[in-house]
Design an enzyme around this catalytic site. Sequence first.
Site, PDB file in Angstrom:
ATOM      1  N   GLY A  46       0.792  -1.118  -0.079  1.00 30.63           N
ATOM      2  CA  GLY A  46      -0.153  -0.111   0.089  1.00 30.63           C
ATOM      3  C   GLY A  46       0.903   1.120  -0.086  1.00 30.63           C
ATOM      4  N   ASN A 120      -6.640  -5.483   7.178  1.00 31.13           N
ATOM      5  CA  ASN A 120      -6.187  -6.017   5.877  1.00 31.13           C
ATOM      6  C   ASN A 120      -7.226  -6.646   5.281  1.00 31.13           C
ATOM      7  OD1 ASN A 120      -5.134  -6.496   3.266  1.00 31.13           O
ATOM      8  ND2 ASN A 120      -3.927  -8.021   4.288  1.00 31.13           N
ATOM      9  N   GLY A 121      -7.843  -6.205   4.107  1.00 31.97           N
ATOM     10  CA  GLY A 121      -8.840  -7.288   3.543  1.00 31.97           C
ATOM     11  C   GLY A 121     -10.168  -6.338   3.151  1.00 31.97           C
ATOM     12  N   CYS A 254      -5.545 -16.720  -0.229  1.00 37.88           N
ATOM     13  CA  CYS A 254      -5.696 -15.951  -1.687  1.00 37.88           C
ATOM     14  C   CYS A 254      -4.366 -16.394  -2.349  1.00 37.88           C
ATOM     15  CB  CYS A 254      -5.670 -14.477  -1.565  1.00 37.88           C
ATOM     16  SG  CYS A 254      -5.295 -13.585  -3.035  1.00 37.88           S
ATOM     17  N   TYR A 260       1.409 -12.772  -7.100  1.00 37.06           N
ATOM     18  CA  TYR A 260       1.999 -11.599  -7.543  1.00 37.06           C
ATOM     19  C   TYR A 260       2.202 -10.504  -6.251  1.00 37.06           C
ATOM     20  CZ  TYR A 260       1.366  -6.336  -8.941  1.00 37.06           C
ATOM     21  OH  TYR A 260       1.542  -4.958  -9.243  1.00 37.06           O
ATOM     22  N   SER A 301       7.985  -8.430 -10.290  1.00 35.10           N
ATOM     23  CA  SER A 301       7.095  -9.586  -9.537  1.00 35.10           C
ATOM     24  C   SER A 301       7.222 -10.806 -10.447  1.00 35.10           C
ATOM     25  CB  SER A 301       5.604  -9.192  -9.520  1.00 35.10           C
ATOM     26  OG  SER A 301       5.038  -8.486 -10.786  1.00 35.10           O
ATOM     27  N   ASP A 363       5.512 -13.048 -17.464  1.00 37.00           N
ATOM     28  CA  ASP A 363       4.976 -12.388 -16.618  1.00 37.00           C
ATOM     29  C   ASP A 363       3.968 -12.994 -15.811  1.00 37.00           C
ATOM     30  OD1 ASP A 363       4.364  -9.671 -15.453  1.00 37.00           O
ATOM     31  OD2 ASP A 363       3.354  -8.765 -17.257  1.00 37.00           O
ATOM     32  N   ASP A 364       3.686 -12.187 -14.495  1.00 41.25           N
ATOM     33  CA  ASP A 364       2.876 -13.347 -13.385  1.00 41.25           C
ATOM     34  C   ASP A 364       1.543 -13.212 -13.809  1.00 41.25           C
ATOM     35  OD1 ASP A 364       1.745 -10.656 -12.283  1.00 41.25           O
ATOM     36  OD2 ASP A 364       3.968 -10.207 -12.105  1.00 41.25           O
ATOM     37  N   CYS A 400     -11.916  -9.080  -7.904  1.00 40.66           N
ATOM     38  CA  CYS A 400     -11.944  -9.719  -6.478  1.00 40.66           C
ATOM     39  C   CYS A 400     -12.598  -8.839  -5.764  1.00 40.66           C
ATOM     40  CB  CYS A 400     -10.235  -9.708  -6.111  1.00 40.66           C
ATOM     41  SG  CYS A 400     -10.113 -10.190  -4.346  1.00 40.66           S
ATOM     42  N   CYS A 450      -8.212 -19.771  -2.661  1.00 37.70           N
ATOM     43  CA  CYS A 450      -9.084 -18.916  -3.375  1.00 37.70           C
ATOM     44  C   CYS A 450      -8.593 -18.766  -4.834  1.00 37.70           C
ATOM     45  CB  CYS A 450      -9.796 -17.763  -2.546  1.00 37.70           C
ATOM     46  SG  CYS A 450     -10.575 -16.668  -3.548  1.00 37.70           S
ATOM     47  N   CYS A 453     -10.552 -14.751  -8.523  1.00 37.49           N
ATOM     48  CA  CYS A 453     -10.102 -13.777  -9.749  1.00 37.49           C
ATOM     49  C   CYS A 453     -10.000 -14.647 -11.232  1.00 37.49           C
ATOM     50  CB  CYS A 453      -9.106 -13.137  -9.361  1.00 37.49           C
ATOM     51  SG  CYS A 453      -7.364 -13.955  -9.083  1.00 37.49           S
TER      52      CYS A 453
END
Length: 469
Positions: A46, A120-121, A254, A260, A301, A363-364, A400, A450, A453
């Site tokens: 963040g 967080n969430g 997650c 990532y 990443s 790439d991720d 998500c 999970c 996405c």
Amino acid sequence: MTKPTDVHLPLLDDRPREECGIVGVTGVESASELVFLGLYALQHRGQEAAGICATNGGRTKLFKELGLVSDVFDAKRIASLDGSTALGHVRYSTAGDGQRVNAQPMVVRYAEGDLSIVHNGNITNAYTLRDQLVGEGAIFRSSSDSEVIVHLVARSRHRTIESQLRDALSFIEGAYALVVTVGDVMYAVRDPRGFRPLVLGELDGGHVVTSETCALDIMGADFVRDVRPGELVRLRAGRADSLHGVHPEEPAACVFELVYFARPDSSLWGVSVDRARRSLGRSLAREHPVEGDCVIAVPDSANSAALGYSEESGIPYELGLLRNHYVGRTFIRPTQADRDFAARIKYNPVREVLDGQRVVVVDDSIVRGTTSSSLVKFIRAAGAAEVHFRVASPPVRYPCYYGIDMPSREELLGATASVPEIAAGLGVDSLGYLSLEGMLEAVKEGGPYCSACFSGDYRAPLVDMAERR
């Protein structure tokens, strides 16, 4: 389960935005200094706002502001936050807008002393609960979903803070990793499915709770274990007591954290992030082999996944793209005609590596695809003979709602185009995505996960969405 398609999220950059990073330290002198270090390690989670609160003698001092950790805090500010218990938070607003009032920690007056919270969430019934609480007379100071938790605790008729927390959490759906302090007592809790990570560490007879183990490393703390899904941990007087929190559901960590978000030097759910990404890259190479002269990563990443692809394929790994780490989050936006501007100031191709080569780009993930399209142009302009794009995750087809801010479904490239259409749009010689099965198998040690996405299988009820239809 439901596969919602029509909820609008704010326009974002091409990458999904980080959620939040949280740190709690208790039982250690100058706790705010350690929290500051932890927030530095979690800055990737963040970049919108940062805050620290510290408790000394039952009184809590708080400072929070918009900006990076290094912009918000200096030595004088940290020294003013004295005490042996402190909380910290770095934020990107997945719920609530980016105003200062939504920054955390949140501190409120409470019968047993100041109550502070970091979260967080994303709570998926926050709007529904908020409407109910406002109808009962509650007054909200922010638009953050985290404030709903504070009101639920304050309105609980139970006598102890542990019981009040359990009572509040019994009403909440969605994803949450929380650290709460009341005076010098700290509590850590994860939602019953464990969407977001939260780890427990020890330091000098005290305890640390944080989002990733990389924060423990910078503080010099020892990793103890993950906070378990649904668990409530009480930390006081050098003891860590596991209490009943909420009834655990089937775990749903997650998977995008491993793909990532998390730092490669962290371990999540017993899995090294770097090793997990290398495993994803090796699986990608087995599923989508190609003849090439070099493998390059989209930094940073995808570095580990590209190394894994190289190891499995035998194609040499090269530094074909360099990332500019000094690009700020805000800049003068270019004209609409200059669609490559953002990518051009962030990535530089290395002509000496790419010229005349058959290049495998790893790439991720691909979200909107605008960055990927620009990178392919840069690589071809640097002289690449062929460009083969490989993605170490499946197509992102669904937003998500558990703490990662992604575009709406109609903006997700994987939801609106087939793989051949995406390949044509990117201008590549070939395109290969890792399959859902291959991804989950590559990181199965830390599962179950999970993967909403990618699959649309939403594991926790999307109450607010259902109410607003």
